[in-house]
Motif scaffolding. Structure first.
Motif, PDB file in Angstrom:
ATOM      1  N   GLU A  22       0.838  -1.194   0.000  1.00 47.72           N
ATOM      2  CA  GLU A  22       0.000   0.000   0.000  1.00 47.72           C
ATOM      3  C   GLU A  22       0.869   1.239   0.000  1.00 47.72           C
ATOM      4  O   GLU A  22       1.987   1.238   0.505  1.00 47.72           O
ATOM      5  N   MET A  23       0.318   2.284  -0.617  1.00 48.43           N
ATOM      6  CA  MET A  23       1.061   3.535  -0.715  1.00 48.43           C
ATOM      7  C   MET A  23       0.110   4.681  -0.990  1.00 48.43           C
ATOM      8  O   MET A  23      -0.889   4.515  -1.670  1.00 48.43           O
ATOM      9  N   ARG A  24       0.443   5.826  -0.449  1.00 46.53           N
ATOM     10  CA  ARG A  24      -0.267   7.062  -0.741  1.00 46.53           C
ATOM     11  C   ARG A  24       0.478   7.740  -1.886  1.00 46.53           C
ATOM     12  O   ARG A  24       1.698   7.850  -1.860  1.00 46.53           O
ATOM     13  N   LEU A  25      -0.280   8.198  -2.878  1.00 45.56           N
ATOM     14  CA  LEU A  25       0.312   8.793  -4.077  1.00 45.56           C
ATOM     15  C   LEU A  25      -0.378  10.110  -4.392  1.00 45.56           C
ATOM     16  O   LEU A  25      -1.539  10.322  -4.032  1.00 45.56           O
ATOM     17  N   THR A  26       0.319  10.970  -5.095  1.00 49.26           N
ATOM     18  CA  THR A  26      -0.259  12.263  -5.467  1.00 49.26           C
ATOM     19  C   THR A  26      -1.387  12.063  -6.468  1.00 49.26           C
ATOM     20  O   THR A  26      -1.321  11.187  -7.332  1.00 49.26           O
ATOM     21  N   SER A  27      -2.407  12.876  -6.366  1.00 49.99           N
ATOM     22  CA  SER A  27      -3.565  12.788  -7.263  1.00 49.99           C
ATOM     23  C   SER A  27      -3.261  13.473  -8.585  1.00 49.99           C
ATOM     24  O   SER A  27      -3.841  14.509  -8.933  1.00 49.99           O
ATOM     25  N   THR A  28      -2.332  12.870  -9.318  1.00 54.18           N
ATOM     26  CA  THR A  28      -1.890  13.381 -10.614  1.00 54.18           C
ATOM     27  C   THR A  28      -1.736  12.199 -11.565  1.00 54.18           C
ATOM     28  O   THR A  28      -1.668  11.043 -11.124  1.00 54.18           O
ATOM     29  N   PRO A  29      -1.644  12.456 -12.874  1.00 59.11           N
ATOM     30  CA  PRO A  29      -1.368  11.354 -13.803  1.00 59.11           C
ATOM     31  C   PRO A  29      -0.070  10.612 -13.456  1.00 59.11           C
ATOM     32  O   PRO A  29       0.024   9.400 -13.620  1.00 59.11           O
ATOM     33  N   ARG A  30       0.905  11.331 -12.947  1.00 59.09           N
ATOM     34  CA  ARG A  30       2.153  10.680 -12.540  1.00 59.09           C
ATOM     35  C   ARG A  30       1.900   9.700 -11.391  1.00 59.09           C
ATOM     36  O   ARG A  30       2.473   8.608 -11.347  1.00 59.09           O
ATOM     37  N   GLY A  31       1.025  10.071 -10.456  1.00 55.90           N
ATOM     38  CA  GLY A  31       0.681   9.171  -9.362  1.00 55.90           C
ATOM     39  C   GLY A  31       0.020   7.901  -9.864  1.00 55.90           C
ATOM     40  O   GLY A  31       0.261   6.806  -9.344  1.00 55.90           O
ATOM     41  N   VAL A  32      -0.820   8.026 -10.905  1.00 54.27           N
ATOM     42  CA  VAL A  32      -1.476   6.858 -11.500  1.00 54.27           C
ATOM     43  C   VAL A  32      -0.434   5.936 -12.130  1.00 54.27           C
ATOM     44  O   VAL A  32      -0.453   4.719 -11.918  1.00 54.27           O
ATOM     45  N   ARG A  33       0.483   6.507 -12.909  1.00 52.07           N
ATOM     46  CA  ARG A  33       1.533   5.696 -13.535  1.00 52.07           C
ATOM     47  C   ARG A  33       2.379   5.000 -12.488  1.00 52.07           C
ATOM     48  O   ARG A  33       2.731   3.825 -12.628  1.00 52.07           O
ATOM     49  N   LEU A  34       2.700   5.717 -11.426  1.00 55.13           N
ATOM     50  CA  LEU A  34       3.514   5.146 -10.360  1.00 55.13           C
ATOM     51  C   LEU A  34       2.765   4.024  -9.634  1.00 55.13           C
ATOM     52  O   LEU A  34       3.346   2.988  -9.320  1.00 55.13           O
ATOM     53  N   ALA A  35       1.471   4.200  -9.393  1.00 53.45           N
ATOM     54  CA  ALA A  35       0.672   3.152  -8.746  1.00 53.45           C
ATOM     55  C   ALA A  35       0.709   1.874  -9.576  1.00 53.45           C
ATOM     56  O   ALA A  35       0.949   0.774  -9.050  1.00 53.45           O
ATOM     57  N   ARG A  36       0.498   2.012 -10.877  1.00 55.23           N
ATOM     58  CA  ARG A  36       0.518   0.820 -11.744  1.00 55.23           C
ATOM     59  C   ARG A  36       1.899   0.187 -11.767  1.00 55.23           C
ATOM     60  O   ARG A  36       2.025  -1.035 -11.645  1.00 55.23           O
ATOM     61  N   ALA A  37       2.937   0.994 -11.934  1.00 49.61           N
ATOM     62  CA  ALA A  37       4.296   0.440 -12.016  1.00 49.61           C
ATOM     63  C   ALA A  37       4.706  -0.248 -10.714  1.00 49.61           C
ATOM     64  O   ALA A  37       5.285  -1.343 -10.740  1.00 49.61           O
ATOM     65  N   LEU A  38       4.419   0.367  -9.570  1.00 56.65           N
ATOM     66  CA  LEU A  38       4.802  -0.228  -8.292  1.00 56.65           C
ATOM     67  C   LEU A  38       4.020  -1.511  -8.004  1.00 56.65           C
ATOM     68  O   LEU A  38       4.588  -2.500  -7.532  1.00 56.65           O
ATOM     69  N   CYS A  39       2.731  -1.501  -8.307  1.00 58.77           N
ATOM     70  CA  CYS A  39       1.936  -2.719  -8.095  1.00 58.77           C
ATOM     71  C   CYS A  39       2.364  -3.815  -9.068  1.00 58.77           C
ATOM     72  O   CYS A  39       2.428  -4.990  -8.685  1.00 58.77           O
ATOM     73  N   ALA A  40       2.695  -3.452 -10.303  1.00 61.80           N
ATOM     74  CA  ALA A  40       3.171  -4.448 -11.271  1.00 61.80           C
ATOM     75  C   ALA A  40       4.467  -5.087 -10.794  1.00 61.80           C
ATOM     76  O   ALA A  40       4.644  -6.306 -10.893  1.00 61.80           O
ATOM     77  N   GLU A  41       5.358  -4.278 -10.260  1.00 64.91           N
ATOM     78  CA  GLU A  41       6.627  -4.815  -9.744  1.00 64.91           C
ATOM     79  C   GLU A  41       6.382  -5.737  -8.564  1.00 64.91           C
ATOM     80  O   GLU A  41       6.980  -6.801  -8.447  1.00 64.91           O
ATOM     81  N   ARG A  42       5.472  -5.360  -7.665  1.00 65.42           N
ATOM     82  CA  ARG A  42       5.146  -6.197  -6.502  1.00 65.42           C
ATOM     83  C   ARG A  42       4.563  -7.526  -6.956  1.00 65.42           C
ATOM     84  O   ARG A  42       4.912  -8.573  -6.437  1.00 65.42           O
ATOM     85  N   LEU A  43       3.642  -7.490  -7.914  1.00 67.52           N
ATOM     86  CA  LEU A  43       3.047  -8.729  -8.418  1.00 67.52           C
ATOM     87  C   LEU A  43       4.131  -9.670  -8.939  1.00 67.52           C
ATOM     88  O   LEU A  43       4.123 -10.865  -8.645  1.00 67.52           O
ATOM     89  N   HIS A  44       5.057  -9.123  -9.715  1.00 73.26           N
ATOM     90  CA  HIS A  44       6.146  -9.933 -10.259  1.00 73.26           C
ATOM     91  C   HIS A  44       6.995 -10.520  -9.131  1.00 73.26           C
ATOM     92  O   HIS A  44       7.335 -11.716  -9.156  1.00 73.26           O
TER      93      HIS A  44
END
Length: 166
Positions: A22-44
Motif C-alpha cells: 500500500e502507498m499514498r500517491l499524489t492525485s496526478t497522472p504521474r501518481g497513477v503511472r507510479l501506482a501501476r508500475a509499483l503494483c506491477a513490480e510487486r506482483l512480479h
C-alpha cells in the motif's frame, strides 16, 4: 518494571497468508503511472510474472481505479491511496482498493459503450469486465471520501478477449 495483566490478547494470524502493498500517491497522472508500475513490480516479485494474464489484468485494474480516483475523486492538495492484497494461495482472489477523499462523487459505470470518437467513459466498463467483483463504500474510520475496490480471481482469464470487444 511492571507487567500489565489486562493486555493478554494474543496476536492473531490471518486465515490465509497474503502479500500486502500500500502507498499514498499524489492525485496526478504521474501518481497513477507510479501506482501501476509499483503494483506491477510487486506482483512480479510475489510470483505473478510480467506478461501473465493475471498480472496484466490486476495491473490494469490498479491503473483504472487509480485514474478514476485522480479524475473524479480528486480534492486539491489531497492524495489517493492504493492497497494491493494478494493471498499466497495460487487460485485465491487478488484485491485492489483505491481510496480518495471525495465522497459525494460515487462510481457509476456508463449504461452503454461510449462512441468510438470519445476518449473517456470506459474505465468502469473495463473494471466491470475484468474484475470478478467490484464495488465502493465510505472510507473506513469515518474519514472523508470513498474506497473503490475490485477483486480478481487468479484463475484462467483471457483479458485480451475482454479488451478486444471494447
Amino acid at each position: 518494571m511492571t507487567s500489565n495483566p489486562a493486555n493478554t490478547a494474543t496476536p492473531t494470524q490471518p486465515a490465509t497468508p497474503a502479500h500486502h502493498f500500500e502507498m499514498r500517491l499524489t492525485s496526478t497522472p504521474r501518481g497513477v503511472r507510479l501506482a501501476r508500475a509499483l503494483c506491477a513490480e510487486r506482483l512480479h516479485a510475489w510470483g505473478i510474472p510480467y506478461g501473465s494474464e493475471a498480472h496484466d489484468t490486476i495491473a490494469l485494474l490498479v491503473a483504472e481505479l487509480s485514474a478514476n480516483a485522480v479524475q473524479h475523486g480528486r480534492v486539491p492538495g489531497r492524495d489517493f491511496h492504493v492497497r494491493l492484497t494478494v493471498p499466497v494461495q495460487p487460485l485465491a482472489s487478488a484485491r485492489i482498493e483505491v481510496t480518495d477523499t471525495r465522497g459525494e462523487r460515487t462510481p457509476e459505470p456508463a449504461p452503454c459503450l461510449p462512441g468510438p470518437d470519445r476518449t473517456e467513459g470506459r474505465g468502469l466498463l473495463l473494471v466491470a469486465a475484468l474484475a470478478d467483483r467490484w464495488g465502493w463504500g465510505p472510507r473506513p474510520g469515518g474519514a472523508p471520501g470513498k474506497i473503490v475496490w475490485a477483486e480478481c480471481d487468479r484463475q484462467s482469464q483471457d483479458a485480451r478477449a475482454v479488451l478486444g470487444h471494447m
